[in-house]
Design a protein around this motif. Sequence first.
Motif, mmCIF file in Angstrom:
data_model
loop_
_atom_site.group_PDB
_atom_site.id
_atom_site.type_symbol
_atom_site.label_atom_id
_atom_site.label_comp_id
_atom_site.label_asym_id
_atom_site.label_seq_id
_atom_site.Cartn_x
_atom_site.Cartn_y
_atom_site.Cartn_z
ATOM 1 N N GLN A 1104 -26.094 2.008 27.665
ATOM 2 C CA GLN A 1104 -26.019 2.542 26.684
ATOM 3 C C GLN A 1104 -25.996 2.347 25.211
ATOM 4 O OE1 GLN A 1104 -22.572 6.304 26.582
ATOM 5 N NE2 GLN A 1104 -22.145 5.617 24.745
ATOM 6 N N GLU A 1105 -26.289 2.720 24.085
ATOM 7 C CA GLU A 1105 -26.186 2.105 22.906
ATOM 8 C C GLU A 1105 -24.903 2.719 22.591
ATOM 9 O OE1 GLU A 1105 -28.786 2.199 18.695
ATOM 10 O OE2 GLU A 1105 -29.819 3.041 20.255
ATOM 11 N N VAL A 1106 -24.562 1.688 21.602
ATOM 12 C CA VAL A 1106 -23.167 1.909 20.777
ATOM 13 C C VAL A 1106 -23.200 2.875 19.678
ATOM 14 C CG1 VAL A 1106 -21.482 1.264 20.557
ATOM 15 C CG2 VAL A 1106 -21.950 0.248 22.107
ATOM 16 N N ALA A 1107 -22.786 3.629 19.611
ATOM 17 C CA ALA A 1107 -23.524 4.516 18.478
ATOM 18 C C ALA A 1107 -22.023 5.757 18.028
ATOM 19 C CB ALA A 1107 -24.658 5.751 18.603
ATOM 20 N N SER A 1108 -22.126 6.249 17.417
ATOM 21 C CA SER A 1108 -20.916 6.774 16.865
ATOM 22 C C SER A 1108 -20.926 8.131 16.871
ATOM 23 C CB SER A 1108 -20.638 7.025 15.173
ATOM 24 O OG SER A 1108 -22.050 8.212 14.385
ATOM 25 N N GLN A 1109 -21.955 8.641 17.522
ATOM 26 C CA GLN A 1109 -22.067 10.277 18.049
ATOM 27 C C GLN A 1109 -22.524 10.083 19.379
ATOM 28 O OE1 GLN A 1109 -21.633 13.290 16.191
ATOM 29 N NE2 GLN A 1109 -21.122 11.936 14.419
ATOM 30 N N ALA A 1110 -22.712 8.680 19.852
ATOM 31 C CA ALA A 1110 -22.996 8.912 21.638
ATOM 32 C C ALA A 1110 -21.059 9.173 22.313
ATOM 33 C CB ALA A 1110 -23.226 8.106 21.589
ATOM 34 N N PRO A 1111 -20.626 9.191 23.341
ATOM 35 C CA PRO A 1111 -20.544 9.474 23.991
ATOM 36 C C PRO A 1111 -19.246 8.105 23.971
ATOM 37 C CG PRO A 1111 -21.624 10.778 25.530
ATOM 38 C CD PRO A 1111 -22.629 9.610 23.999
ATOM 39 N N ALA A 1112 -18.271 7.742 23.590
ATOM 40 C CA ALA A 1112 -17.998 6.594 23.982
ATOM 41 C C ALA A 1112 -17.710 5.804 24.622
ATOM 42 C CB ALA A 1112 -16.275 6.966 23.874
ATOM 43 N N MET A 1113 -17.763 3.993 24.364
ATOM 44 C CA MET A 1113 -18.072 3.237 24.626
ATOM 45 C C MET A 1113 -16.805 2.460 24.952
ATOM 46 S SD MET A 1113 -21.616 1.778 25.673
ATOM 47 C CE MET A 1113 -20.921 0.977 27.921
ATOM 48 N N VAL A 1114 -15.782 1.273 25.769
ATOM 49 C CA VAL A 1114 -14.447 1.074 25.324
ATOM 50 C C VAL A 1114 -14.480 -0.634 25.757
ATOM 51 C CG1 VAL A 1114 -13.314 3.273 24.921
ATOM 52 C CG2 VAL A 1114 -13.213 2.525 27.764
ATOM 53 N N LEU A 1115 -13.823 -0.848 25.443
ATOM 54 C CA LEU A 1115 -13.430 -2.277 25.967
ATOM 55 C C LEU A 1115 -11.761 -2.007 26.398
ATOM 56 C CD1 LEU A 1115 -14.102 -4.746 22.354
ATOM 57 C CD2 LEU A 1115 -15.405 -4.543 24.977
ATOM 58 N N THR A 1116 -10.950 -2.694 27.550
ATOM 59 C CA THR A 1116 -10.185 -2.542 28.519
ATOM 60 C C THR A 1116 -9.707 -3.516 26.864
ATOM 61 O OG1 THR A 1116 -11.087 -4.827 29.086
ATOM 62 C CG2 THR A 1116 -11.285 -2.827 30.502
ATOM 63 N N ALA A 1117 -7.970 -3.233 27.267
ATOM 64 C CA ALA A 1117 -7.098 -3.778 25.965
ATOM 65 C C ALA A 1117 -5.776 -4.514 26.530
ATOM 66 C CB ALA A 1117 -7.402 -3.807 24.651
ATOM 67 N N CYS A 1118 -4.905 -5.169 25.906
ATOM 68 C CA CYS A 1118 -3.239 -4.767 26.222
ATOM 69 C C CYS A 1118 -3.003 -4.980 25.365
ATOM 70 C CB CYS A 1118 -3.633 -6.150 27.145
ATOM 71 S SG CYS A 1118 -1.324 -6.189 27.734
ATOM 72 N N PHE A 1291 -17.181 11.152 13.885
ATOM 73 C CA PHE A 1291 -17.361 10.574 15.221
ATOM 74 C C PHE A 1291 -17.526 11.575 16.438
ATOM 75 C CE2 PHE A 1291 -15.045 7.308 12.692
ATOM 76 C CZ PHE A 1291 -15.877 6.173 12.822
ATOM 77 N N SER A 1292 -18.527 11.428 17.853
ATOM 78 C CA SER A 1292 -18.498 12.117 18.771
ATOM 79 C C SER A 1292 -16.784 12.399 19.647
ATOM 80 C CB SER A 1292 -18.675 11.727 20.121
ATOM 81 O OG SER A 1292 -18.242 10.215 20.394
#
Length: 1754
Positions: A1104-1118, A1291-1292
């Motif tokens: 999936q392309e990372v876009a502001s209006q697209a469904p969110a893609m996330v990075l794991t984080a601590c 943003f979406s």
Amino acid sequence: MECIFNDTPSFYGKWNMAEVEIPFDELELIKEWQASVDLKAALYGYLRKRVPQIFSHKQESNPQEEQEQVERLILHPLEYFLFGEDPDEGVKKLKQDSSSFQLCGRVFKEGETVYSCRDCAIDPTCVLCMDCFQESVHKSHRYKMHASSGGGFCDCGDVEAWKIGPCCSKHNPETATAMVTDEFTLEPELCKRSEMFFRILLNYFTDFLDWAEDRQLLALLKPEENDNTYFCVLYNDEHHSYDHVIYTLQRSVNCDQAEAQNHTALIDKEGRRAVKKGSMESCQQAKDLIKYNSEHISLQPLRVEVLHSAVVAHQTFALRLGSWFQKIISYSVGFRQAFCRVALEPNTDQTSICCISRLMLLDAKLYKGARKIVHELIFCSILMETEFKRLFAVEFTKLYKDLQNNFIDDDHERSISITALSVQIFTVPTLARYLIEETNVITRIVNTVMALLLEHLDVNNRFFFLGYNSDKFSRIQVIFHDLRYILISKPSTWNSKLRKQFIEGFNAFLGLLKCMQGMEEVQRQFGQHIAVEPEWEAGFTLQIQLRQILAMFQEWCSTDDQILLEAFRDCHKVLQQCNNQPFRREAVDHYMCKQILHVRPYKVSQEPVSIHVPLSRLLAGLYVLLCKNGLCEQLFDKECYDFHSLAEHPLRCVVLAAQVSAEMWRRNGLSLVSQVFYYQDVKCRDEMYDKDILMLQIAATKMDANHFVMLLLLRFELFNFFNGSCSSRDHNELLQWNRLTEEMLYLIIVIVGERYVPGVTNVTKEDVTMREVIHLLCIEPMAHSSLVKGLPENESHETGLESVINKVATFKKPGLSGHGLYQVKREHLVQFNPFFYHYSRSQHSKAEESQKKRRVHEGADTALRPPVPPPFCTAFSSIVRLLCCDILVHVLRCVLQRAAEEKSTHWTEIMIQRALHLIGQALLEEKSQLENSGSEEVTFDFSLKARRVGFEHSKSLFFLLLKINGVRSLEAQKDMIKWLLQMFETVKCLREKSSPTASMSVETGKPEESAQDKEKAERKRKAEAAKLHRQKIMAQMSAMQKNFIESNKILYDNMPESVMQGEPVTSTERPMEEKELCIAVGPHRGSTPVDRDVLTCILCQEEQEVASQAPAMVLTACVQRSTVLTQCRGKIPASSPDETGTSYPSFMPPELAVGTHTGSCGHVMHATCWQKYFEAVQNTTRNRLHAELIIDLENGEYLCPLCKSLCNTVVPLIPLEPLVFNYENAEIIGQHLTLTRWIHIIEARIKGLKSVMQDNDCNMECTNDGDGLCGESQPDFRAILSYGVQEPRKFSDSIAEMLAVCATTVHRVGLQTVPNELCPRVPLMAWNTCAFTIQAIENILLEEDKPLFGSLQNRQLAGLKAIVQFSAAQRIKSSQAVIQRHFTDMLAVLLPAVSRKNTPSILEVDFFHLLVGLVLSLPSLYQEDTVDLQPSAISSAYNHLHILHLVTMAHILQVLLLAKDLPVVVGNEESEEAQAAAELHSVVSQHTGRLLPDVCGSSLAERVKTGIKSFLRCTALFFSCLTGVRPPEDLFCASVSCQAQMEALCSYLALPSNVFQLFQDHRDTVAPLLHRWCSTPAIIKGLRGKIQSVRYPRRRNQLIDLPEDYSALLNQASHFQCPKSADDERKHPTLCLFCGAMLCSQSTCCLSQLDGEDVGACTAHASTCGAGVGMFLSIRECEIVLLASKTRGSTYPAPYLDDYGETDPHLGRGNPLHLCAERYRKLKQMWQNHCILEEIARSLELVNVMFAFDWQMF
């Protein structure tokens, strides 16, 4: 020892002092005692009155006052009477007349580190304390260190314990000529008085320790007043747990849990405690209840007694008296000798035994505290005097059986038992000899064991351990230690008495072995699997205990010929008496190859057999010693030694192991498999398997070779199989025959080839060890510890490895992980034997594969030739006849015949391999004999027999070799066959004395040549095919790798971004001018390129392309709290749950006391995929055992699905907006929007904002009747909008949701509060974590000397960009009014016109945090009531520029104000920068009112630039991630000079390279700001030193410096005193690597409260020192302990390595340890990279935790 009854805890027998001072006249009392006719009555009468008075019945207790009363009223008068004068004067006189004693005698506590010198100690029990070791010569030797189990004492000064260096420098090394001390003579009157005194008081001491519950006080001690107070005293045992005792006390004596826990802890510590005070009836009732409730829990009730208060008082004083004895004895050798005489003299009052004997017999009944006093008293008195030590040893030996019986019935550990003193007397060589001669100690010890094991004898007088008591049996095993101690030093000379007693003890030992001979027989199970596994552990445990004792008995025998001969005869005689495994049928004749063997039938597979035949094995060992000493000829009646029958039982054991290996006994279960494993394992093999092989070798020398091989065939049940009279088509039966054939051939290989036994061949122990090491290293390169584990230990726990390892191997140092490895030297590979008899099956396979690979790599063939063995000694030289006997040749011919006929069911490749190896052995032997002697003299004729036609016209062995050379299934053996054929030719030539080439026959050569050519061609073809296949695979892998890198940029995090990322992806080429414009701030900023990121979800694998209006893609984080950058270690502000509290400051202070760090592993998921995964984790993990130790489900933790990193949130990926900057418009706006104008516009906007002005704390200050800064008129409220606005970014919904998720987690973790999405601090915490994470990354790059850009891994870079964009997007979810208030608060630090309540001074703010907050919150000012707006790109550029200039100037002033020790100017300043710096310093000095001399401008400029460099680096990282503008190339290179890097930073941030130019460019604007900044009260206090301020550049935190030698740490730990406990119990000193604090871990004494819960010292310390994260070095365990929160932790290897590159957890090996700088640096990187939580989670995930460790109490 303390006791408190009812409310206040104390030990039994301690009560409060009387409130009224006790009247006392010491001199009158002394006169009364001196005039007394009966001193005992006088002393007892005084004690009857004083002891109950001092240990009175009051509830409150003051131990210090009590001790003072005891000293003043009792002990001091006793000393006065003893000396006959003031004790201080008497002690001075004694010290003047005596010299210091050379023995140390320090008694070790449990867990204390002790040292033993491997070069100089007589035996491993000789040890030194820490202090003596540090001052001894042994520190530079090969030493070992380990934790003492308690009870021993330091041997410094004992010349019998050390070869050299018996004394340290503290104990008079120049006078250390002998352990014996000259008797020091006291004055006759003093000597007489001291003996009389000791006699009375020692009897008093002994009587009250030996007290029965129903016993009455002596009339002399009965209290004058009738007192009916009693105590219920509870004793410690090892049957009941803590919880059991607590439960019992709560139900029995009506105490609460806390009081019950305190009682239990003290009972465990001291051994007993009074838990009830009252009348006889109430105490008896409590006793009955305790017994009932404890018996209800456990089958055995707790021991409890009801004692009169006077008895308890006298018992308490008796223990004080024991400590006082030690004090008196230490004054003088004369006192010590007088005490020893009294202690060892017979007691005429009651029994004939002495007081010490009474105490020894009483020991098992005493509680822990009393035992400790008694043992210490013996140590400091009797054991310090040689003569009395000898007398004590005699008494100890006389009582040995009773003492051991008492110990068996006792439930306490041996370390606190009187039997543990055996090591102090039995290991002294002179004492050991004396006890053998005078007390027959060997026989006593063996008879004691036999008496205890009598119950395990069966009807055949053999041991049978079914249903044995494991606890009792483990205690019996301890007795064998004493036998080892006695035998540990071999005698150099013998006398008749020693011989007699030793032989008597040896015969007693043979009686023990006789009971073991044939014990626990097994019989093969047919049909059904065995129902119940038989007991076998006890027998092998006994064997392991006897292993070294057997070897020591043999060594003793080898030192005297007479003893050796007599021992052999006695052993043979006892063996003949054994009736185990008898023959059940008469002997019959067996025929094969014209040979006849008359033997009795026996089948291991059908009849009972035992693996335990120690007598046979001992006899084999003694026989080899006879041969080695040349005594075989002196054996009388040689005819009576039937070696055929002697070898029978060892042969059965070998056959049993072979049949188990052939899976013939699989129905007998795992017990038999385990027995065979240990039979051949290194722990047992030298006295089991090796001795069986040795006995078979002895039998092979005494029997006809053909008969011996026939016997092997019969016992392996293969006789008919090779005699042609057995045929079968059953697959399982054929498989068993094949496996048995393999094992039999292997046995013959071993019998003939294993010659590395001293006495069998002329080899030394060093040669044996060298060969063992070579074969271990032929398996694979090994660590030193692995080699040690693979070698047998001698009685001194030495393997001999160090003496040979450097001869046979090279050492490869370890890296950052793992350990150092040894690799065998090339020249020693010729000794490799693929059938080495100590290889297990798996080791054999690994070694064979490893050596074949090596040979192929070297371009040699794969034939693993048998090595050339050393020649046998004369007594064993006939063994080689086995190789050329007719039966063996027939067996080999049959094996090869079946392979030549390709009957796959009748042979295996392993069988052929072993047959070929035997042929090779035979040819090597024949070649060796021919080379050393003439062919006429050599009777070894294997090659001739091999070329002959066999019986019944079968083909010759040589012909069969030629034939199997063409068998395809034997392709792997071709090289070996080829070598054998060459060896046949070589031997033939040696016999014919001709050249090999001349005698090469055409018949032999042609087949070999053709076969060789075919083989070469086939190999070449296969190599070409393999090469093409590899090329094809590599091309496919390369294409797949490129595709993976392209589609998974963030996942591919192993390479730096500078290498992997390349040029940004753009749709069109930009002009050259734009590419070269590397400015991130201001009107000349570069454009943001178009970067299309297409990422793959690690869960669903969809792109999936990372876009502001697209469904969110996330990075794991601590997200975690951090003190990595703190400048005030240990000063973390306490958290507060309220919303408006000041627990976490709105402004990050410059100390950076605690920050919030957000890190990511860089793995990407769809937000929806993550939510599903997280829900699944929540559901599945709850049912996992101890899941809470790995992840905290309640706080949203989970493990990354891919890399298993610990995470607790996700960061949404927000793409950068592409931007092409309009420079013309920017230039036009810049002419109007100066810094002054910008400030006015911002002030006007803030003034007009209702959300800000409604705040009562806000007060806009305007000067000159409404004019703003610099007297200009105030702009319009909406003037800010005139410089450019635009619609905000949309943003979406899913991105907005993930923004809220991440922000809530940062807020919750950072403030340690409950989740609250509406809290006004949510955006503030987001900006703070952004700033702190950037500072942490910059710190790492600076620490590792890496360039600012291009050196981050992709995962770090992706995480950093995501965090910056997440922080910038906070206004999407947060209230604009809240953000506007935050902006106003932060701006108030810089602008005096904006006054906010509690605004800090410039010395109290971290300006990078302020910069990030201002930059990310300023767009909120553009918010209108009806329209949602944000600044345009040009407006943002100017906003960023002016904020950066203001913050930079403030930070420069902050650095300048805190600068110290600036040099005074000398001459004129040269550069413009230096002049500007000096001018600024002068202005600031005026504003602050300080009269300072002119400073050197160049030095000041350099100091300021150094101070602000970290700020500029962090700012560059921030704007790079915020704007996407590429930095200058100089910031990508680490080799650029500091000046060039500074210029590049300033260029990128639109700052002048001369940063002081800012103050001149904005002089009119800055002048009033400087005045206001410098005139605040906080500045004045800071300059006067009243407020601690941070200087710049900040100190870079490091882990503490550790000493290079680990013994220095141990020394530090040995002097560690627990701050909250005065006792000398074992402590666990633990070192914090963050701050260097030494803590007492895992101890109840240092518990503290944290969040309302009890936690250990380290957990509490980690909460303040590391914000809940800790890294500790547990010194005595030599392990790193990582802590994270109260419930999680793990261990990690310490950075200390021994000389072999290995860590040593718990000091198991005890080698000297030294600091490894690389590993310590790795620990530092783990800490600085915030990876401690991740390491803990990963380690716990890998380890299956069955019983959780309570980290909260660490």
